[in-house]
Design a protein around this motif. Structure first.
Motif, PDB file in Angstrom:
ATOM      1  N   GLY A  76     -34.254 -25.807  78.992  1.00 14.42           N
ATOM      2  CA  GLY A  76     -35.107 -25.725  77.809  1.00 14.42           C
ATOM      3  C   GLY A  76     -36.551 -26.083  78.130  1.00 14.42           C
ATOM      4  N   GLN A  77     -36.736 -27.126  78.931  1.00 12.92           N
ATOM      5  CA  GLN A  77     -38.086 -27.531  79.344  1.00 12.92           C
ATOM      6  C   GLN A  77     -38.697 -26.452  80.229  1.00 12.92           C
ATOM      7  N   TRP A  78     -37.903 -25.919  81.159  1.00 12.27           N
ATOM      8  CA  TRP A  78     -38.391 -24.861  82.052  1.00 12.27           C
ATOM      9  C   TRP A  78     -38.808 -23.639  81.243  1.00 12.27           C
ATOM     10  N   LEU A  79     -37.991 -23.239  80.259  1.00 11.94           N
ATOM     11  CA  LEU A  79     -38.328 -22.080  79.441  1.00 11.94           C
ATOM     12  C   LEU A  79     -39.598 -22.315  78.629  1.00 11.94           C
ATOM     13  N   ALA A  80     -39.795 -23.556  78.150  1.00 11.61           N
ATOM     14  CA  ALA A  80     -41.000 -23.870  77.381  1.00 11.61           C
ATOM     15  C   ALA A  80     -42.260 -23.729  78.233  1.00 11.61           C
ATOM     16  N   GLU A  81     -42.135 -23.914  79.537  1.00 11.76           N
ATOM     17  CA  GLU A  81     -43.284 -23.808  80.440  1.00 11.76           C
ATOM     18  C   GLU A  81     -43.592 -22.368  80.834  1.00 11.76           C
ATOM     19  N   GLN A  82     -42.683 -21.436  80.549  1.00 14.17           N
ATOM     20  CA  GLN A  82     -42.867 -20.037  80.934  1.00 14.17           C
ATOM     21  C   GLN A  82     -43.618 -19.295  79.834  1.00 14.17           C
ATOM     22  N   ASN A  89     -36.367 -10.687  79.602  1.00 17.29           N
ATOM     23  CA  ASN A  89     -34.926 -10.892  79.517  1.00 17.29           C
ATOM     24  C   ASN A  89     -34.576 -12.119  80.353  1.00 17.29           C
ATOM     25  N   LEU A  90     -33.590 -12.858  79.897  1.00 18.55           N
ATOM     26  CA  LEU A  90     -33.101 -14.017  80.633  1.00 18.55           C
ATOM     27  C   LEU A  90     -31.692 -13.706  81.113  1.00 18.55           C
ATOM     28  N   GLN A 113     -26.051 -21.792  76.440  1.00 19.25           N
ATOM     29  CA  GLN A 113     -26.151 -22.506  75.164  1.00 19.25           C
ATOM     30  C   GLN A 113     -27.421 -23.358  75.115  1.00 19.25           C
ATOM     31  N   GLU A 114     -27.780 -23.973  76.254  1.00 18.66           N
ATOM     32  CA  GLU A 114     -29.039 -24.721  76.317  1.00 18.66           C
ATOM     33  C   GLU A 114     -30.224 -23.784  76.097  1.00 18.66           C
ATOM     34  N   ALA A 115     -30.168 -22.602  76.694  1.00 15.18           N
ATOM     35  CA  ALA A 115     -31.247 -21.626  76.535  1.00 15.18           C
ATOM     36  C   ALA A 115     -31.335 -21.160  75.082  1.00 15.18           C
ATOM     37  N   ARG A 116     -30.191 -20.979  74.429  1.00 13.59           N
ATOM     38  CA  ARG A 116     -30.187 -20.554  73.030  1.00 13.59           C
ATOM     39  C   ARG A 116     -30.835 -21.626  72.159  1.00 13.59           C
ATOM     40  N   ARG A 117     -30.565 -22.897  72.458  1.00 16.61           N
ATOM     41  CA  ARG A 117     -31.211 -23.983  71.705  1.00 16.61           C
ATOM     42  C   ARG A 117     -32.726 -23.961  71.905  1.00 16.61           C
ATOM     43  N   SER A 121     -32.029 -15.898  74.151  1.00 16.55           N
ATOM     44  CA  SER A 121     -30.663 -15.429  74.399  1.00 16.55           C
ATOM     45  C   SER A 121     -30.587 -14.990  75.857  1.00 16.55           C
ATOM     46  N   ALA A 122     -29.381 -15.010  76.405  1.00 14.77           N
ATOM     47  CA  ALA A 122     -29.231 -14.732  77.832  1.00 14.77           C
ATOM     48  C   ALA A 122     -28.045 -13.814  78.084  1.00 14.77           C
ATOM     49  N   ARG A 123     -28.164 -13.054  79.132  1.00 12.87           N
ATOM     50  CA  ARG A 123     -27.033 -12.288  79.656  1.00 12.87           C
ATOM     51  C   ARG A 123     -26.467 -13.148  80.770  1.00 12.87           C
ATOM     52  N   ILE A 124     -25.143 -13.140  80.936  1.00  9.82           N
ATOM     53  CA  ILE A 124     -24.492 -13.964  81.955  1.00  9.82           C
ATOM     54  C   ILE A 124     -23.818 -13.050  82.976  1.00  9.82           C
ATOM     55  N   VAL A 125     -24.048 -13.355  84.243  1.00 11.97           N
ATOM     56  CA  VAL A 125     -23.402 -12.642  85.343  1.00 11.97           C
ATOM     57  C   VAL A 125     -22.648 -13.679  86.168  1.00 11.97           C
ATOM     58  N   VAL A 126     -21.338 -13.498  86.302  1.00 13.93           N
ATOM     59  CA  VAL A 126     -20.511 -14.386  87.122  1.00 13.93           C
ATOM     60  C   VAL A 126     -19.959 -13.530  88.248  1.00 13.93           C
ATOM     61  N   GLU A 127     -20.206 -13.966  89.494  1.00 15.19           N
ATOM     62  CA  GLU A 127     -19.792 -13.162  90.636  1.00 15.19           C
ATOM     63  C   GLU A 127     -19.422 -14.055  91.809  1.00 15.19           C
ATOM     64  N   PRO A 128     -18.547 -13.550  92.694  1.00 15.86           N
ATOM     65  CA  PRO A 128     -18.208 -14.325  93.881  1.00 15.86           C
ATOM     66  C   PRO A 128     -19.396 -14.357  94.841  1.00 15.86           C
ATOM     67  N   GLY A 129     -19.480 -15.420  95.596  1.00 20.25           N
ATOM     68  CA  GLY A 129     -20.563 -15.558  96.556  1.00 20.25           C
ATOM     69  C   GLY A 129     -20.175 -16.520  97.658  1.00 20.25           C
TER      70      GLY A 129
END
Length: 146
Positions: A76-82, A89-90, A113-117, A121-129
């Motif tokens: 949230g703090q990082w987003l406020a600085e951007q 898009n996030l 959820q932190e970003a939504r607060r 809004s964010a898109r989520i990508v979950v992938e193996p790495g």
């Protein structure tokens, strides 16, 4: 050709010099011997390869990257600085080792959820790495944000 280019201006002179450089380089490359297979194999496998930076799944150019790590500020703090732009898009990226998909998805969801607060809004990508990683990317990738 260069003597006649004095009337043509600096662009013609520069083009002549670029052509000469190209021809000299091409001639030098033609004279180089072909490397043998053993030398090419040993050159292609360094003793210790640096770990590459993880590829980002966003199709646009990232303008800011957040890495969730110990000591990092809250998202949230990082987003406020951007700088805010409605075209941004996030994307939250969670990479996991085999068997860690559920844990990575839960961490990505908590970050979203932190970003939504924080009003994003964010898109989520979950992938193996190769390693566990949680990051967020602000980008302009052509999608219309929610």
């Amino acid at each position: 050709m260069i003597a006649s280019s004095i009337r043509g201006g600096w662009q013609t002179t520069l083009a002549d010099l670029a052509m000469i450089l190209f021809m000299v380089t091409a001639a030098a490359m033609a004279e180089m011997p072909e490397p043998d297979a053993d030398a090419a194999a040993s050159a292609a496998t360094p003793t210790e390869a640096p770990s590459p930076a993880p590829a980002l799944p966003a199709s646009g150019e990232p303008i800011a990257i957040y890495r969730a790590a110990p000591g990092a500020p809250p998202i949230g703090q990082w987003l406020a600085e951007q700088p805010r732009d409605p075209r941004q898009n996030l994307t939250i990226i969670a990479r996991h080792r085999p068997g860690g998909g559920d844990r990575a998805a839960a961490a990505a969801l908590a970050l979203a959820q932190e970003a939504r607060r924080a009003g994003r809004s964010a898109r989520i990508v979950v992938e193996p790495g190769p390693a566990e990683e949680l990051a967020a990317v602000l980008d302009f990738d052509g999608r219309q944000p929610n």
